[in-house]
Design an enzyme around this catalytic site. Structure first.
Site, PDB file in Angstrom:
ATOM      1  N   GLU A 144      27.003 -16.328  18.205  1.00 34.60           N
ATOM      2  CA  GLU A 144      26.023 -16.440  16.990  1.00 34.60           C
ATOM      3  C   GLU A 144      25.908 -18.052  16.849  1.00 34.60           C
ATOM      4  O   GLU A 144      26.810 -18.668  17.011  1.00 34.60           O
ATOM      5  CB  GLU A 144      26.843 -16.167  15.652  1.00 34.60           C
ATOM      6  CG  GLU A 144      26.869 -14.606  15.435  1.00 34.60           C
ATOM      7  CD  GLU A 144      27.728 -14.314  14.172  1.00 34.60           C
ATOM      8  OE1 GLU A 144      27.472 -15.117  13.173  1.00 34.60           O
ATOM      9  OE2 GLU A 144      28.105 -12.970  13.856  1.00 34.60           O
ATOM     10  N   GLU A 171      34.840 -12.518  14.495  1.00 35.38           N
ATOM     11  CA  GLU A 171      35.336 -13.550  13.386  1.00 35.38           C
ATOM     12  C   GLU A 171      36.522 -13.055  12.700  1.00 35.38           C
ATOM     13  O   GLU A 171      36.551 -13.131  11.606  1.00 35.38           O
ATOM     14  CB  GLU A 171      34.227 -14.217  12.510  1.00 35.38           C
ATOM     15  CG  GLU A 171      32.944 -14.751  13.177  1.00 35.38           C
ATOM     16  CD  GLU A 171      32.000 -15.310  12.068  1.00 35.38           C
ATOM     17  OE1 GLU A 171      32.387 -15.189  10.952  1.00 35.38           O
ATOM     18  OE2 GLU A 171      31.188 -16.350  12.609  1.00 35.38           O
TER      19      GLU A 171
HETATM   20  C1  GCO Z   1      26.355 -14.372   5.509  1.00 38.80           C
HETATM   21  C2  GCO Z   1      27.006 -14.771   6.811  1.00 38.80           C
HETATM   22  C3  GCO Z   1      26.784 -13.976   8.066  1.00 38.80           C
HETATM   23  C4  GCO Z   1      27.550 -14.393   9.305  1.00 38.80           C
HETATM   24  C5  GCO Z   1      28.042 -13.215  10.135  1.00 38.80           C
HETATM   25  C6  GCO Z   1      29.329 -13.731  10.870  1.00 38.80           C
HETATM   26  O1  GCO Z   1      25.606 -15.193   5.051  1.00 38.80           O
HETATM   27  O2  GCO Z   1      26.590 -13.264   5.236  1.00 38.80           O
HETATM   28  O3  GCO Z   1      26.581 -16.390   7.329  1.00 38.80           O
HETATM   29  O4  GCO Z   1      25.477 -13.602   7.997  1.00 38.80           O
HETATM   30  O5  GCO Z   1      27.202 -15.561   9.865  1.00 38.80           O
HETATM   31  O6  GCO Z   1      28.250 -12.005   9.726  1.00 38.80           O
HETATM   32  O7  GCO Z   1      29.479 -12.980  11.903  1.00 38.80           O
END
Ligand code: GCO
Length: 476
Positions: A376, A167
């Site tokens: 994901e 990301e």
């Molecule tokens: C959170 C985020 C993460 C991300 C993930 C992305 O709540 O901290 O949603 O969990 O989804 O790290 O790659």
């Protein structure tokens, strides 16, 4: 539509990230990352939570892998903490760091779980941030490549699937535009420059990868939120087009074709925001073509026109369209984000849109023609352990079921989907939301305050997903 079955070798799995699960933040020679520093600044995270312990996966990885094996998981996506391998980002290797991942990978292999290794899931060595600004300097290209090559050499015999950057659109947006992640800077021009360096670093490691692991596959994971138009008004449709170009093609075109999309480039150049390019950059970008694209899918974003005069969000730019998009934000003259009235929203105000996943998969396939790993997808909620010690997360089952159906539809449309990683396997630390926002199939008794025993408890979704895997997606 007649649905095609999931491919026989479909990679059913779940994912995590080092900082969010490992803990042991300063053990066995690990260096400090940007996150180790950032979370210590008061007010940055929910109730000051840190990943110092997280869910203690560093010490409990055997138990976690046992739970994966019991569920029949085919693949586990995890990330390596750069600072375990190179405590200062480069220089001498910390053998203990390699050993931890050796143990984890071997444990996975013994249990016939295919490892998917993410090279970078946001925890940059703080030493590199201090020395030259991390992603702000082109020096990151060499350091990230050296680090990655060490991992290719060391783990390449056992790990065949690799994710380069996780990301990029999110970590740069939060780090250099919203200032909510380290290094906490708001600077639009720098944001695009940082992204250019990250693109080059990404291409550089992909180019090296195939020399070391010719039979392996590598790609970046992108947080793609497909753009919808708020109405059939051509102006709203143009707004959605603008957003798609600036928030998605800007990254994915560059990954796949080694060039920036024209419309977005022209717009940014006019604004004085286009990155500085050096000779040879586009050659390198073209040489680093990924084998697949990782798709992190959570929701879609809806846009309407945003006239220049009196438009919303002159200082507010929505470069990702991903998170918290019910609030108006936008770029005057280009678009404005609105909450889609047709979609339900989670307690964290993210819309729930399984059909958007099918749309994402089709759009990516039509444009890039590469296989897609869903790296994901999942639901963050306030899960509670009830009086009987059970976590009744039936809302998560419903969420996952509807998204898996959308994947099967996309496969039937002709999309090449390699696998599906639920975010996340165990509950883990949310970067900014502590332990209250839970994603796991396995509950972890860990909270913001007090001392907790970190015990693992299978949620209802764990048992459900086990059946899905066993039946290769026929029992939904
Ligand atoms: C959170 C985020 C993460 C991300 C993930 C992305 O709540 O901290 O949603 O969990 O989804 O790290 O790659």
């Amino acid at each position: 539509q007649t649905l095609k079955p999931f491919p026989k070798d479909f990679l059913w799995g779940a994912a995590s990230a080092a900082y969010q699960v490992e803990g042991a933040w300063d053990e066995d020679g690990k260096g400090a990352s940007n996150w180790d520093k950032f979370v210590r600044i008061p007010g940055k995270t929910f109730k000051g939570t840190t990943g110092d312990v997280a869910v203690d996966h560093y010490h409990r990885y055997k138990e976690d892998v046992r739970l994966m094996a019991e569920m029949g998981m085919k693949t586990y996506r995890f990330s390596v903490a750069w600072t375990r391998i190179f405590p200062n980002g480069r220089g001498e290797i910390n053998q203990k760091g390699l050993e931890f991942y050796d143990h984890l990978i071997n444990e996975l292999k013994v249990n016939k779980i295919e490892p998917i290794l993410t090279l970078y899931h946001w925890d940059l060595p703080q030493a590199l941030q201090d020395e030259y600004g991390g992603w702000e300097s082109r020096r990151i290209i060499e350091d990230f490549t050296n680090y990655s090559v060490e991992l290719f050499k060391h783990f390449g015999d056992r790990v065949k699937y690799w994710v380069s950057l996780n990301e990029q659109n999110i970590f740069t947006n939060h780090g250099y535009h919203l200032a909510t992640h380290p290094p906490g800077i708001k600077d639009e021009k720098l944001f695009y420059q940082v992204n250019h360096h990250a693109n080059l670093a990404n291409a550089s490691v992909i180019k090296e990868f195939h020399k070391y692991i010719p039979d392996g596959k590598i790609g970046p994971s992108f947080a793609y939120s497909p753009s919808y138009a708020a109405s059939s008004s051509p102006k709203d449709i143009m707004a959605a087009e603008n957003a798609e170009e600036l928030n998605s093609h800007w990254w994915m075109d560059t990954y796949v074709w080694g060039k920036y999309p024209e419309v977005a480039w022209n717009y940014l150049e006019e604004k004085g925001l286009a990155p500085l390019i050096e000779k040879g950059d586009f050659d390198l970008l073209k040489e680093g073509k990924p084998d697949f694209i990782g798709l992190n899918y959570y929701q879609t974003t809806t846009f309407e026109e945003n006239p220049l005069e009196g438009g919303i969000g002159s200082s507010e730019m929505n470069t990702t369209g991903k998170k918290g998009t019910s609030k108006d934000s936008g770029i005057p003259g280009l678009y404005k984000t609105i909450a889609n009235p047709n979609l339900e929203r989670t307690n964290w105000d993210w819309n729930i849109d399984p059909q958007g996943l099918r749309i994402a998969l089709r759009r990516m396939t039509n444009r890039y023609g590469l296989p897609i790993l869903i790296s994901e997808n999942g639901l963050g909620e306030y899960d509670k352990l009830d009086a009987d010690g059970v976590v009744q997360d039936d809302y998560r089952i419903e969420y996952l079921r509807s998204h898996i159906i959308a994947i099967q539809e996309a496969i039937s449309d002709g999309v090449d989907v390699m696998g599906y990683c639920v975010w996340s396997f165990t509950d883990l630390l949310s970067w900014l939301n502590g332990f209250q926002k839970r994603y796991g199939l396995v509950y972890v008794n860990q909270h913001e305050e007090g001392v907790h025993d970190l015990r693992r408890i299978k949620k209802n979704s764990y048992y459900w997903y086990k059946k899905v895997i066993e039946s290769n997606g026929t029992s939904l």
